[in-house]
Structure formats: C-alpha cells, structure tokens
Design an enzyme around this catalytic site. Structure first.
Site, PDB file in Angstrom:
ATOM      1  N   ASP A  99       2.011  11.994   8.602  1.00 49.02           N
ATOM      2  CA  ASP A  99       2.954  10.823   9.075  1.00 49.02           C
ATOM      3  C   ASP A  99       3.502  10.353   7.551  1.00 49.02           C
ATOM      4  OD1 ASP A  99       3.989   8.287  10.437  1.00 49.02           O
ATOM      5  OD2 ASP A  99       2.479   8.773  11.831  1.00 49.02           O
ATOM      6  N   GLU A 256      11.324   9.440  13.684  1.00 47.90           N
ATOM      7  CA  GLU A 256      11.043   8.296  14.660  1.00 47.90           C
ATOM      8  C   GLU A 256      12.414   7.460  14.668  1.00 47.90           C
ATOM      9  OE1 GLU A 256       7.979   4.948  16.394  1.00 47.90           O
ATOM     10  OE2 GLU A 256       8.551   4.981  14.167  1.00 47.90           O
ATOM     11  N   HIS A 328       0.347   6.493  20.153  1.00 41.02           N
ATOM     12  CA  HIS A 328      -0.295   5.309  19.689  1.00 41.02           C
ATOM     13  C   HIS A 328       0.405   3.890  20.094  1.00 41.02           C
ATOM     14  CE1 HIS A 328       2.141   6.526  16.377  1.00 41.02           C
ATOM     15  NE2 HIS A 328       1.818   4.865  15.770  1.00 41.02           N
TER      16      HIS A 328
HETATM   17  C1  GLC Z   1       6.043   3.064  13.846  1.00 47.55           C
HETATM   18  C2  GLC Z   1       4.655   3.410  14.375  1.00 47.55           C
HETATM   19  C3  GLC Z   1       3.998   2.114  14.571  1.00 47.55           C
HETATM   20  C4  GLC Z   1       4.234   1.277  13.379  1.00 47.55           C
HETATM   21  C5  GLC Z   1       5.452   0.863  12.904  1.00 47.55           C
HETATM   22  C6  GLC Z   1       5.671   0.289  11.624  1.00 47.55           C
HETATM   23  O1  GLC Z   1       6.761   2.543  14.942  1.00 47.55           O
HETATM   24  O2  GLC Z   1       4.471   4.415  15.236  1.00 47.55           O
HETATM   25  O3  GLC Z   1       2.897   2.215  14.990  1.00 47.55           O
HETATM   26  O4  GLC Z   1       3.172  -0.030  13.700  1.00 47.55           O
HETATM   27  O5  GLC Z   1       6.028   2.142  12.925  1.00 47.55           O
HETATM   28  O6  GLC Z   1       5.280   1.181  10.523  1.00 47.55           O
END
Ligand code: GLC
Length: 563
Positions: A99, A256, A328
């Site tokens: 990640d 993402e 998650h």
């Molecule tokens: C993404 C992650 C999440 C996190 C956010 C800030 O959406 O998947 O778990 O809280 O970014 O980093």
C-alpha cells in the site's frame, strides 16, 4: 483485442495486518502470523497479496498514517520478517503488493516534524497556510476533511495551519513541491528494489490541489472543497512521473479512486496512456446508500446492475478496472447486499456476481468464509457501545451526526451497520476462544458468530463458501477468455431481483451468469430463455437444477463452447 497481462488475470487477497493472524500472541496480527498462513492463502487459488500498510505508524488511522515509509511497524514485525514473507510468497508463486499512502503522512513522520520547524528541505513538504481573521486563527478556507470536521489544523509552533483531507494526524503532502515527488519516488524504488510486485495507491486521485485553494460549496457537510482536489490540475502530470519509476520493473499500480466514474477513469487509463494500470472505484459500493454507507438505503440491484453495465461496457478493450466487494473500508458484503439469514447462499451468489466480470479480482480477508458485520445489540447490556468501535472515521461521523441533532440511538444503529470497524474484526480461524486469532485479549472484538463461522469449520465442509471460492477462482482462470477478457452483455436490466449476464469471448464461446440476488423466490421461467442450448453448468449455489422457483440467492454459471 484486449492486451493480455499477468496482473489482469490475478486474484488479489487483501490482508489488513492488524486483524489477520497473530503469530506472537500479543493480541495484534503480525508478519509471523502471515508466514503461518501463506500456504492457506495459496490454497485459495489467489495469485497475489495486497498488504494494507505494514509501515511504522502511530495507528491513528491504522497504518494509513505513516511515520516511516521504509520500515515495518514493530507491532507487526521487522524488515527481515517482511523479506522472509516476500521470499516465501514468491516461492509459492504469490506476488506482493504494498500500500503506498502518499497523499499524506503521519504527523509523527520526520518530514512533518522538520516541516513544523521550517528545516530545509522540508519547509514546504506539506500544505501550510496562514490563518484568516484578525488573530489569524480562522482556517484558511472552508474545506472539510473526509473524516468530517475542518480540513485544517493550527500548529502553534509554526504559527500556521496545515491541510489534512483525512484525520488531523494525517497532514497532506505538497505534491507541487518537486522535492516531495523525488522523496516519494525513492520510497517506491526502495520497495521495488526489494522485490515487491506493485503498489495499491491510496486516494491517489486527490494528491493535486487547485491553485489558491478556493472555498468549496458550503452545502457539503464532509469533503467540502472536493471539486478543488479530486482529480486536481496536475494529477495526470504527477501520476505520469510516478509511473516512470515503474518502467524499470515488472510491477504494476492500482490506484484507489474515490468518486471515480468510467468516463473520468478513461482519462487515466486508455488506449494511448496508462498512468495507472487499474483503479479501485466506488460506484458499485453505493447500491445501498447515498455515496457513503452511513446514508443507508435499501439494497437496489437495479442501481448496481446499471453501475456494472456502465463500467464493463465503457472500459471494454480500452481500460482496466478492479472488481471487489469488500475491503477494510466497507462493512461486510453479506450484511449489506446479501442476507445473514442466507449467509452461505448469499455469499456464494455475490461471489458469482462479481467474479466473472472483466477486471482484476480482489478478495478481502474473511470474505472467503463469509464473515459478517458486527451488531452492537449483541453486546452485553449496560456496556457503553461506543467503546466497541475503534476507527477514527466512526467517531468523526458520529460527532458530525450529533451536531446535526440525530438521536444517539439512531447514530449507533447506523454505525453498527455502516462503520468500517465491521470489516476489521479478527479473522475467525477456528472455534476456540477468540476464534484462534490469539489466546490473550485481542486488540478488537471478535465477532460472536466465530463458533459457526471459521476457517477450520469451512475447510471440513465441502459445501462451504470457502471451498466454493476455491472452485470459482479456478474456473475464472479456466474460462479466462470469457470470464476475464470477454464482452459483458446484460439482460433484464430492470428486474429487481435477477442479475443475468453473458461474458462473450472473442471466439464466440461464452459464460452465462444467472442469479437471484434476493431472499424472494423468483419463477424460473424468467431466466430459462437465457440458458443457451448445449450449455454446460460449471458452478451453482445449490445442488440440482433450477426448480420452478429459483430459491433465495440461487445462481448458476453456464459455459457454451463455440458452435
Ligand atoms: C483510503 C484507505 C482508508 C484510509 C484513507 C486515508 O481510503 O483505504 O482506510 O482511511 O484512505 O488514508
């Protein structure tokens, strides 16, 4: 014709390390635990592991607040243990994906500490602004963070505000500063040189902010200002730059991308450019809510089908996407789109629904055994239910709802179905106390259904969801021309319970997926005409052929060879 790539054909198993497996029995999942379970992961038929952040972190957002990008959080182990996991995984033929959280760091990162003190070259590593108002204590603009509340925090020592699109412990990096981009590229090279196979890039579409940081629409209660940083002005430039790092490695990037639409996605990945290899988009996770799970609505299959249809058809032969139903950040899918009453059946039906779509397949820890969300009404009477929650965003949304005057009972009810905590309970390995996760007090509540729902029990049952996933993942590969690369053709778009689609390979062979995504029995005659003559059934939720009525969550997949 779709270009064939190893990462398109993968199924990726996501590990959220804190709750996966505790190898040293301190109540927290770790790399020792992962090592113990590598053979199990391999046995699922997946091809890769994505690790949610393992790095040094104060855990304000459970690892998404990184204090050192190049070392492992001591609670999870050491860099040597990570290398052992990497080697053992590679030996088993499993890729490893890290990640990469680069929109922000932790406020405990050395870069931030030095930035506070204006130590070069870190002075402009973050987004600092003077406050407004007479005493300069009013936030520089009206932006609200994703975890609701102001997106600005005042720092006494520096006498300025810093921007944080997430928790206040997660200051946003200033990607407009070339030195920040260099530092990030070094982090990428550090892990690629060690041998990792790719990155999942956290909220990557938010790294470029509009010049001048203009005010956002005052009507947005959270993420106000979004239009000024979602796919901001330099996003393509910066992604192209990060992409360059990968060209010397056989690695890939999945970004993402909250608020992504297929049309926008095509500006990042298309026939001519690949700033990312694929995206984790969110629209298909909104079939029972308005944007976020806290704004709950009844599950709407028609909306879901429309979303899948848009993404599958618009990206076909042009771009690539990720197919997932859990991670998650979302409550468990059986508790949302399926039914806890028909836990195994609905788990199987949903598995069939998304596993034959084009796109790289993702599976989240515990999804394969049908883990469900937590329910506070099952907690001991008299206990303070809020102590059962751990996630920073749960408390932020709760506080915002309190401000808007929602009753405590209502907020709690929504939280129990919507909070991200629901996906973060320890993985249920067996029926011994704490589900075999650890023998001491685990860091977070174990779902009380562990005696029934656990890996050991699922292993013994040939009809378990676990064994169904194994079969399914093997079929996805066996029929990959249709399943992974085929053209999506939907039927019965408007039917409230039935989801019927074909995946047609280039040679004309096809898969036909027929599902009743509901608790309601549906007359079989509605779907009979979609089963081609000469088709062979390859997998089914229930044994036997469809009766007159399709049972709750009944589903089958057929294969029709070339005529
Ligand atoms: C993404 C992650 C999440 C996190 C956010 C800030 O959406 O998947 O778990 O809280 O970014 O980093």
């Amino acid at each position: 014709m779709e270009e064939r790539k190893w990462f398109k054909e993968m199924s990726v198993y996501q590990i959220w390390p804190r709750s996966f497996c505790d190898g040293n029995d301190d109540g927290i999942g770790d790399l020792k635990g992962v090592l113990k379970k590598l053979d199990y992961i391999k046995s699922l038929g997946v091809d890769a592991i994505w690790f949610s952040p393992l790095y040094v972190s104060p855990q304000a957002d459970y690892g998404y607040d990184i204090a050192d990008y190049c070392d492992i959080n001591p609670e999870y182990g050491t860099i040597e243990e990570f290398k052992e996991v990497l080697d053992r995984a590679h030996a088993l033929g499993l890729k490893i994906i890290m990640d990469l959280v680069i929109n922000h760091t932790s406020d405990k990162h050395e870069w931030f500490k030095k930035s506070v003190k204006r130590e070069e070259p870190y002075t402009d590593f973050y987004i600092w602004r003077k406050g407004r108002g007479k005493n300069g204590k009013k936030a520089p603009n009206n932006w609200m963070s994703t975890f609701p509340g102001s997106a600005w925090e005042y720092n006494e020592e520096r006498g300025e505000f810093y921007l944080h699109l997430y928790a206040k412990e997660q200051p946003d990096l200033n990607h407009d500063n070339p030195k920040v981009r260099e530092a990030i590229k070094n982090v990428m090279r550090f892990w690629l040189d060690m041998g990792v196979d790719g990155f999942r890039e956290d909220v990557i579409t938010q790294i470029s902010k509009a010049e001048g940081l203009p005010n956002g629409s005052p009507f947005m209660p959270a993420s106000r200002g979004l239009s000024h940083y979602d796919c901001g002005p330099h996003i393509h430039e910066y992604l192209a730059e990060y992409r360059e790092v990968l060209k010397d490695y056989d690695a890939f990037q999945v970004g993402e991308a909250p608020f992504m639409t297929p049309k926008k996605a095509l500006t990042f990945v298309n026939e001519n450019k690949k700033e990312l290899d694929m995206m984790i988009s969110f629209q298909h996770m909104e079939a029972d809510c308005i944007m976020i799970e806290w704004m709950h609505l009844p599950f709407n299959l028609v909306k879901l089908k429309k979303t899948y249809n848009n993404w599958q058809t618009m990206l076909f032969h042009r771009a690539w996407n990720v197919n997932y139903l859990e991670n998650h950040d979302h409550a468990r899918i059986i508790s949302r789109y399926g039914s806890e009453k028909y836990r195994v059946e609905s788990g199987k039906c949903l598995a069939l629904m998304y596993s034959f779509l084009s796109g790289t397949h993702f599976l989240y820890q515990g999804q394969e055994i049908g883990m469900t969300s937590l329910h506070y009404d099952k907690y001991p009477k008299g206990s303070n239910p809020w102590t059962q929650f751990k996630d920073v965003s749960t408390f932020c949304v709760r506080d915002l709802m309190r401000k808007f005057g929602f009753s405590e009972k209502h907020i709690l009810k929504v939280a129990t179905t919507a909070a991200r905590d629901n996906a973060r309970t320890p993985v249920q390995w067996d029926s011994t106390p704490n589900a075999g996760f650890c023998s001491c007090e685990p860091w977070f509540t174990v779902n009380p259904n562990y005696k029934e729902v656990n890996v050991e029990a699922a292993e013994k049952d040939p009809k378990s969801l676990l064994n169904f996933y194994r079969k399914l993942l093997a079929l996805r590969k066996e029929y990959k021309d249709a399943a992974i690369y085929g053209e999506f053709r939907i039927h019965l778009k408007k039917h409230k319970h039935l989801f019927v689609y074909d995946k047609v390979a280039e040679d004309g062979s096809k898969l036909t997926v027929i599902l009743n995504v509901s608790e309601k029995p549906v007359p079989c005659k509605k779907v009979k005409k979609f089963i081609p003559a000469g088709a062979k059934e390859i997998i089914s939720v229930y044994d036997g052929s469809f009766a007159e009525l399709m049972r709750p969550y009944a589903g089958k997949v057929y294969y029709t060879p070339v005529k």
